[in-house]
Structure formats: C-alpha cells, structure tokens
Design a protein around this motif. Structure first.
Motif, PDB file in Angstrom:
ATOM      1  N   CYS A  88       0.837  -1.197   0.000  1.00 34.33           N
ATOM      2  CA  CYS A  88       0.000   0.000   0.000  1.00 34.33           C
ATOM      3  C   CYS A  88       0.877   1.255   0.000  1.00 34.33           C
ATOM      4  N   HIS A  89       0.593   2.142  -0.921  1.00 33.26           N
ATOM      5  CA  HIS A  89       1.416   3.332  -1.140  1.00 33.26           C
ATOM      6  C   HIS A  89       1.089   4.448  -0.159  1.00 33.26           C
ATOM      7  N   GLY A  90       1.855   5.516  -0.239  1.00 29.93           N
ATOM      8  CA  GLY A  90       1.633   6.686   0.600  1.00 29.93           C
ATOM      9  C   GLY A  90       0.662   7.668  -0.036  1.00 29.93           C
ATOM     10  N   SER A  91       0.576   8.850   0.543  1.00 27.90           N
ATOM     11  CA  SER A  91      -0.373   9.860   0.096  1.00 27.90           C
ATOM     12  C   SER A  91      -0.059  10.345  -1.315  1.00 27.90           C
ATOM     13  N   LEU A  92      -1.120  10.461  -2.141  1.00 31.06           N
ATOM     14  CA  LEU A  92      -0.993  10.957  -3.514  1.00 31.06           C
ATOM     15  C   LEU A  92       0.079  10.205  -4.285  1.00 31.06           C
ATOM     16  N   ASP A  93       0.014   8.891  -4.228  1.00 31.76           N
ATOM     17  CA  ASP A  93       1.013   8.062  -4.890  1.00 31.76           C
ATOM     18  C   ASP A  93       0.296   6.989  -5.697  1.00 31.76           C
ATOM     19  N   SER A  94       1.034   5.966  -6.098  1.00 35.57           N
ATOM     20  CA  SER A  94       0.443   4.901  -6.897  1.00 35.57           C
ATOM     21  C   SER A  94       1.197   3.604  -6.675  1.00 35.57           C
ATOM     22  N   ALA A  95       0.696   2.530  -7.255  1.00 31.53           N
ATOM     23  CA  ALA A  95       1.351   1.231  -7.139  1.00 31.53           C
ATOM     24  C   ALA A  95       2.725   1.218  -7.792  1.00 31.53           C
ATOM     25  N   ALA A  96       2.956   2.137  -8.714  1.00 28.84           N
ATOM     26  CA  ALA A  96       4.238   2.180  -9.423  1.00 28.84           C
ATOM     27  C   ALA A  96       5.409   2.404  -8.478  1.00 28.84           C
ATOM     28  N   THR A  97       5.139   2.975  -7.323  1.00 28.17           N
ATOM     29  CA  THR A  97       6.221   3.264  -6.386  1.00 28.17           C
ATOM     30  C   THR A  97       6.907   1.989  -5.896  1.00 28.17           C
ATOM     31  N   PHE A  98       6.222   0.833  -6.014  1.00 27.37           N
ATOM     32  CA  PHE A  98       6.790  -0.415  -5.507  1.00 27.37           C
ATOM     33  C   PHE A  98       7.564  -1.208  -6.557  1.00 27.37           C
ATOM     34  N   ARG A  99       7.522  -0.812  -7.810  1.00 24.82           N
ATOM     35  CA  ARG A  99       8.201  -1.593  -8.848  1.00 24.82           C
ATOM     36  C   ARG A  99       9.686  -1.809  -8.556  1.00 24.82           C
ATOM     37  N   PRO A 100      10.455  -0.755  -8.234  1.00 23.51           N
ATOM     38  CA  PRO A 100      11.885  -0.985  -7.964  1.00 23.51           C
ATOM     39  C   PRO A 100      12.119  -1.892  -6.773  1.00 23.51           C
ATOM     40  N   LEU A 101      11.255  -1.793  -5.753  1.00 20.20           N
ATOM     41  CA  LEU A 101      11.421  -2.611  -4.559  1.00 20.20           C
ATOM     42  C   LEU A 101      11.099  -4.069  -4.834  1.00 20.20           C
ATOM     43  N   VAL A 102       9.990  -4.328  -5.520  1.00 20.44           N
ATOM     44  CA  VAL A 102       9.594  -5.702  -5.815  1.00 20.44           C
ATOM     45  C   VAL A 102      10.682  -6.426  -6.599  1.00 20.44           C
ATOM     46  N   ALA A 103      11.378  -5.703  -7.460  1.00 26.02           N
ATOM     47  CA  ALA A 103      12.445  -6.313  -8.257  1.00 26.02           C
ATOM     48  C   ALA A 103      13.572  -6.861  -7.386  1.00 26.02           C
ATOM     49  N   MET A 104      13.674  -6.379  -6.118  1.00 23.85           N
ATOM     50  CA  MET A 104      14.731  -6.833  -5.218  1.00 23.85           C
ATOM     51  C   MET A 104      14.235  -7.819  -4.166  1.00 23.85           C
ATOM     52  N   LEU A 105      12.943  -8.099  -4.159  1.00 26.71           N
ATOM     53  CA  LEU A 105      12.369  -8.960  -3.124  1.00 26.71           C
ATOM     54  C   LEU A 105      12.359 -10.431  -3.548  1.00 26.71           C
ATOM     55  N   PRO A 106      12.242 -11.348  -2.591  1.00 24.30           N
ATOM     56  CA  PRO A 106      12.227 -12.783  -2.914  1.00 24.30           C
ATOM     57  C   PRO A 106      11.098 -13.129  -3.878  1.00 24.30           C
ATOM     58  N   GLU A 107      11.339 -14.110  -4.732  1.00 23.30           N
ATOM     59  CA  GLU A 107      10.364 -14.490  -5.750  1.00 23.30           C
ATOM     60  C   GLU A 107       9.312 -15.461  -5.241  1.00 23.30           C
ATOM     61  N   ASN A 108       9.469 -15.936  -4.016  1.00 19.49           N
ATOM     62  CA  ASN A 108       8.531 -16.951  -3.507  1.00 19.49           C
ATOM     63  C   ASN A 108       7.350 -16.340  -2.757  1.00 19.49           C
ATOM     64  N   PHE A 109       6.985 -15.100  -3.114  1.00 20.39           N
ATOM     65  CA  PHE A 109       5.791 -14.467  -2.584  1.00 20.39           C
ATOM     66  C   PHE A 109       4.965 -13.904  -3.738  1.00 20.39           C
ATOM     67  N   TYR A 110       3.689 -13.682  -3.460  1.00 19.81           N
ATOM     68  CA  TYR A 110       2.783 -13.071  -4.447  1.00 19.81           C
ATOM     69  C   TYR A 110       2.517 -11.639  -3.995  1.00 19.81           C
ATOM     70  N   TYR A 111       2.985 -10.667  -4.762  1.00 23.06           N
ATOM     71  CA  TYR A 111       2.905  -9.263  -4.378  1.00 23.06           C
ATOM     72  C   TYR A 111       1.731  -8.581  -5.081  1.00 23.06           C
ATOM     73  N   ILE A 112       0.862  -7.980  -4.288  1.00 23.73           N
ATOM     74  CA  ILE A 112      -0.291  -7.239  -4.807  1.00 23.73           C
ATOM     75  C   ILE A 112      -0.181  -5.789  -4.324  1.00 23.73           C
ATOM     76  N   ALA A 113      -0.048  -4.855  -5.254  1.00 21.93           N
ATOM     77  CA  ALA A 113      -0.039  -3.434  -4.908  1.00 21.93           C
ATOM     78  C   ALA A 113      -1.379  -2.832  -5.300  1.00 21.93           C
ATOM     79  N   MET A 114      -2.108  -2.330  -4.316  1.00 22.71           N
ATOM     80  CA  MET A 114      -3.398  -1.705  -4.592  1.00 22.71           C
ATOM     81  C   MET A 114      -3.248  -0.190  -4.612  1.00 22.71           C
ATOM     82  N   GLU A 115      -4.139   0.461  -5.342  1.00 19.30           N
ATOM     83  CA  GLU A 115      -4.146   1.921  -5.378  1.00 19.30           C
ATOM     84  C   GLU A 115      -5.402   2.410  -4.668  1.00 19.30           C
ATOM     85  N   PHE A 116      -5.209   3.219  -3.645  1.00 19.17           N
ATOM     86  CA  PHE A 116      -6.340   3.713  -2.875  1.00 19.17           C
ATOM     87  C   PHE A 116      -7.281   4.531  -3.768  1.00 19.17           C
ATOM     88  N   PRO A 117      -8.572   4.591  -3.433  1.00 24.28           N
ATOM     89  CA  PRO A 117      -9.515   5.396  -4.222  1.00 24.28           C
ATOM     90  C   PRO A 117      -9.004   6.825  -4.411  1.00 24.28           C
TER      91      PRO A 117
END
Length: 342
Positions: free
Chosen positions: A33-62
């Motif tokens: 979950c992202h911060g204020s006035l942000d989007s799921a795109a903020t997690f792309r660089p981080l997910v690229a460095m995280l373990p592959e044995n998890f399922y990552y879901i980034a939601m965008e708040f209304p």
C-alpha cells in the motif's frame, strides 16, 4: 529473472480499485500500500529486489493512481481508506497476509489491523510517520481547523472534477512531481503515467482526487497512540528514514524509534551494519560461499556498508599553499580508525 506483472480492477461499492500483481498467485500473499498521492508504481523498484517466492499485490487507494474516486462532495478520513483494503482481502479470500506499506499507507494498515485483528501475519513499515496521528489536547482546535475548516473553505477546489483541472506539458508535470516528492526522473515518469491523462497534443492533466491532499487523520493523544500501537501483537519491522527523524516527524512518537517500548517484543528496526573485511580473508576464499557480504547493493534495506580503501596522492605544493591547514587529518593515516586510508 523479473517477476511477471499483471494489472486489473476489483469492483467496490463506489467503483473500481486498480491493482498490480507480481509473481505466482499460489505463493503467500503480500499486500503493498502506497503513501499519500502516490500509486502502485512506487513499488516496482522494490519488488524487483524482493524474494520471488511471494505473491505481491499493490493496490491503489480510491482517488489515487488508476482507482476510481469516492463519491464527490464527501470529506474523506483515514477510516474511509481502511475498507478498500478489506475489499481487496475479500476478493482474494486471504485468511492471512503480509502487509507492507509506505508513509501514509502504514497508518491505514494500522487502522485495518486494529479493525480486522488476526488477518495480518506480519507488517513491514517503510518510514511510518506517526506525527500524522499525534495531537496533544491543547492542539485539538488547530487540528480541527486544519482539516474541517480548511475543507469547507476550499470546498469547490477540492471537489473540482478532473476535467476542469489545470493542464501541463509533460516536462512541467515531471518537474512538479520531482520538486514536491523529491523523485528521480525514472520514478517521476513511472508515477506520472498512473496519475495523469492526455488532454490534447503535448498536454496532460493530473487525475488524482484533490481531496486526497486533505484526508483527515484521527487525533490520538501521544499517550493514547503509544498505548494503542504497542498493543498490536503482529510482528512488525519498521524501516525508518534518517531524514524523517531529522525533520522531527517522530518527535511526538519517539516510541517508534525504540524496540524496547513494545512490551510484546514484536517490533524491530534494522540495525545499520559496518563490516570491516580483510583482503587476506577474501584471498583465502572465506567469502566464496557468501559473496553477498562483499556487495553493499545486495542488502535491500541499505543498512550495510563496507568502508572503501582509499589512497590519497597529495601534492607538496598544496600542503605548502595551506590547502590542508583546516583538514590536517587528511595528512595523517592514524586519524582514520578503520585503517583504510593511505
């Protein structure tokens, strides 16, 4: 190998919630979950460095990213953003999941965890700034006017449809994001792609809900906030930015900087680590099976460092001209306790 990325929408009572997913849906889920006035795109660089044995879901708040807005005219509070998380969790039928969030998203996660106890198995907070929730009794009036009075004084502006908002060139929009959010060119471009739409040739407009600039935070007293947050039993890891500490964002919630303030012993802050590595140990092959220890970039939390051996070639003329008079330590190898300077 990078994880596969997929994007789709989940239906909610007020509209659609946009999500981006990475990895295999059969793996244990991690909700981002992202911060204020942000989007799921903020997690792309981080997910690229995280373990592959998890399922990552980034939601965008209304009202953020590509998710639909809440109905117009209503004043929004932090509590309104808790239910969208519940919608996502229900959609995937998760019994348990790991929650990872940045800044304002950590607040919403805390409120969800209190409202839906037992659903979150672990929490990872990326710079959880608790000052957003801390309101001493003598500042209640200030808190009220900052949110409620300001909302109604700026009612028309905050409830302006995106179609009537200002337009920018692409570069103007990029520069605005970089200035306000301190983003790199790459992150600014990735963020802009999700919070803008073309208007006419070479012009775009922002699509986020202006009300998201003034989402009401609950006014907990400092003691109440500490009592509430330290009572949550979920194992929690907090990554805290030094800049946020320097800017005073933790001054009213110093317990967030102290693992011992959590009586359940379920709260941790990664300790910065400095490794002094002997060249002889490398030559003898002692690191052959743990080469990551020789690479600072292998530590995604950026809390690991190796002092760089330094050789300085100093001109006598520079010494004679007094250029080292105010930094005489540069002329003394013994002034460097790590013994990495020659």
């Amino acid at each position: 190998m990078p994880l596969n990325e997929n994007e789709w929408y989940i239906e909610a009572p007020w509209g659609r919630i946009c999500i981006i997913a990475w990895g295999d849906c059969l793996n244990p889920p991690v909700l981002l979950c992202h911060g204020s006035l942000d989007s799921a795109a903020t997690f792309r660089p981080l997910v690229a460095m995280l373990p592959e044995n998890f399922y990552y879901i980034a939601m965008e708040f209304p009202g953020n990213g590509k998710s639909d807005w809440f109905p117009p005219g209503l004043m929004l509070s932090s509590y309104d953003l808790v239910y969208p998380i519940a919608v996502v969790v229900e959609h995937f039928r998760w019994q348990k999941f790991v929650y990872m969030a940045h800044s304002f998203g950590t607040i919403i996660g805390k409120l969800y965890n209190l409202s839906y106890p037992g659903k979150i198995s672990k929490v990872i907070n990326l710079d959880p700034t608790p000052n957003l929730l801390t309101v001493p009794a003598d500042e209640f009036s200030e808190w009220y006017h900052f949110y409620f009075s300001k909302f109604y004084e700026k009612y028309e502006t905050l409830n302006t449809p995106k179609e009537t908002g200002p337009i920018y060139t692409y570069q103007e929009a990029i520069d605005t994001l970089k200035k306000k959010r301190d983003l790199t060119d790459e992150l600014a471009a990735a963020t802009l792609e999700r919070i803008s739409e073309p208007v006419c040739k070479h012009m775009i407009r922002f699509t986020f809900d202006q009300r998201m600039k003034l989402v009401t935070r609950p006014p907990f007293s400092p003691d109440s906030l500490q009592s509430l947050f330290t009572s949550i039993p979920t194992p929690t890891l907090s990554i805290i930015a030094e800049q946020s500490i320097d800017n005073g964002r933790y001054d009213r919630a110093l317990f967030k900087l102290d693992e011992k303030a959590f009586p359940l012993k379920n709260y941790s802050i990664p300790t910065p680590t400095l490794s002094i590595i002997a060249e002889q140990s490398i030559d003898n092959g002692r690191y052959d099976r743990a080469l990551f220890k020789l690479d600072e970039k292998a530590f995604p939390l950026k809390n690991y460092s190796i002092p760089t051996p330094t050789l300085s070639i100093i001109a006598e003329q520079s010494i004679d001209n007094g250029r080292y008079d105010r930094a005489l330590f540069k002329l003394d190898e013994k002034a460097f306790p790590l013994k990495n300077y020659r």
